[in-house]
Design a protein around this motif. Sequence first.
Motif, PDB file in Angstrom:
ATOM      1  N   ARG A  93      76.339 -32.297 -61.683  1.00 14.39           N
ATOM      2  CA  ARG A  93      76.654 -30.995 -62.292  1.00 14.39           C
ATOM      3  C   ARG A  93      78.163 -30.755 -62.299  1.00 14.39           C
ATOM      4  NH1 ARG A  93      71.512 -29.718 -60.276  1.00 14.39           N
ATOM      5  NH2 ARG A  93      70.181 -28.753 -61.856  1.00 14.39           N
ATOM      6  N   GLU A  94      78.823 -31.120 -61.185  1.00  5.71           N
ATOM      7  CA  GLU A  94      80.282 -31.010 -61.153  1.00  5.71           C
ATOM      8  C   GLU A  94      80.917 -31.934 -62.194  1.00  5.71           C
ATOM      9  OE1 GLU A  94      78.954 -29.241 -57.374  1.00  5.71           O
ATOM     10  OE2 GLU A  94      78.402 -31.028 -58.490  1.00  5.71           O
ATOM     11  N   PHE A  95      80.307 -33.098 -62.375  1.00  7.16           N
ATOM     12  CA  PHE A  95      80.772 -34.042 -63.400  1.00  7.16           C
ATOM     13  C   PHE A  95      80.679 -33.403 -64.784  1.00  7.16           C
ATOM     14  CE2 PHE A  95      80.256 -37.433 -66.471  1.00  7.16           C
ATOM     15  CZ  PHE A  95      81.091 -38.460 -66.030  1.00  7.16           C
ATOM     16  N   THR A  96      79.534 -32.819 -65.105  1.00 11.28           N
ATOM     17  CA  THR A  96      79.343 -32.246 -66.436  1.00 11.28           C
ATOM     18  C   THR A  96      80.200 -31.004 -66.639  1.00 11.28           C
ATOM     19  OG1 THR A  96      77.421 -30.928 -65.719  1.00 11.28           O
ATOM     20  CG2 THR A  96      76.999 -33.147 -66.580  1.00 11.28           C
ATOM     21  N   GLN A  97      80.512 -30.306 -65.541  1.00 12.11           N
ATOM     22  CA  GLN A  97      81.382 -29.126 -65.620  1.00 12.11           C
ATOM     23  C   GLN A  97      82.863 -29.492 -65.592  1.00 12.11           C
ATOM     24  OE1 GLN A  97      80.010 -26.935 -62.220  1.00 12.11           O
ATOM     25  NE2 GLN A  97      78.074 -26.358 -63.173  1.00 12.11           N
TER      26      GLN A  97
END
Length: 254
Positions: A93-97
């Motif tokens: 999720r941090e990657f996609t954000q």
Amino acid sequence: MRYDTILSDVLKVADEASERVLHIYQSDFKVSFKGDESPITAADIASHEVIARGLRSISSDIPILSEEGQEIPWDERRHWRRFWLIDPVDGTREFTQRSGEFTVNIALIENGSPVLGVVTVPVSGEAYWGVVGEGAHKRDRAGHRQEIRVIEPRKPLRVVASKNHLNEETRAFIDGMGEHELIQAGSSLKFCRIAEGRADVYPRLGPTCEWDTAAAQAVLVAAGGRVETLNGEALRYGKQNLLNPHFIASSGWV
């Protein structure tokens, strides 16, 4: 097994995976979703492939359990005394954000406990690693290496928590700890913040899986910290159910 003889090779594998992840992170990647609605990108798959190939070249006889690998039946896993446990990209999720707070995690499990862990941070180029009983280290973005160690807490207590998974139960637990400073971080970096003396405690009263915590647990324990269930028992691995119980990671004094 002498862990010091393979540690540098495992770090190289993690660095190679980090490079692949960073290349995709800097591109126009697409996000898909798995059956449990958790996100997945090409970076998860590419990192898994690099790590699986690298670990097999280091130790072809040690089985591998990966979040993005093939599901392995319990009847087979239950006989594993030693195995690699990997999360190719922890904090998707941090990657996609595009927050940068995601990691590549590789752990070696023996008799239910993480004994070696490597955590790399693709965006910053930092890395953390530890061997339980032998110490923990950090490499900064300039390539400088230093030993890291937990420190005795001061007031206010520095509590680290998830940016994306801070539920009401965890928030209430933190509020019950009294005066504190809240530090939010993504992925397994929460464990590493404690290991390097930048935080004191990380309570997690929400769902995590074994691959989410194993590598960073090894780093933290090697740095003098603890990871325990709410009953005070060490967090264990190689269970039939891969979900972790609720736990508290700490510097050891908390």
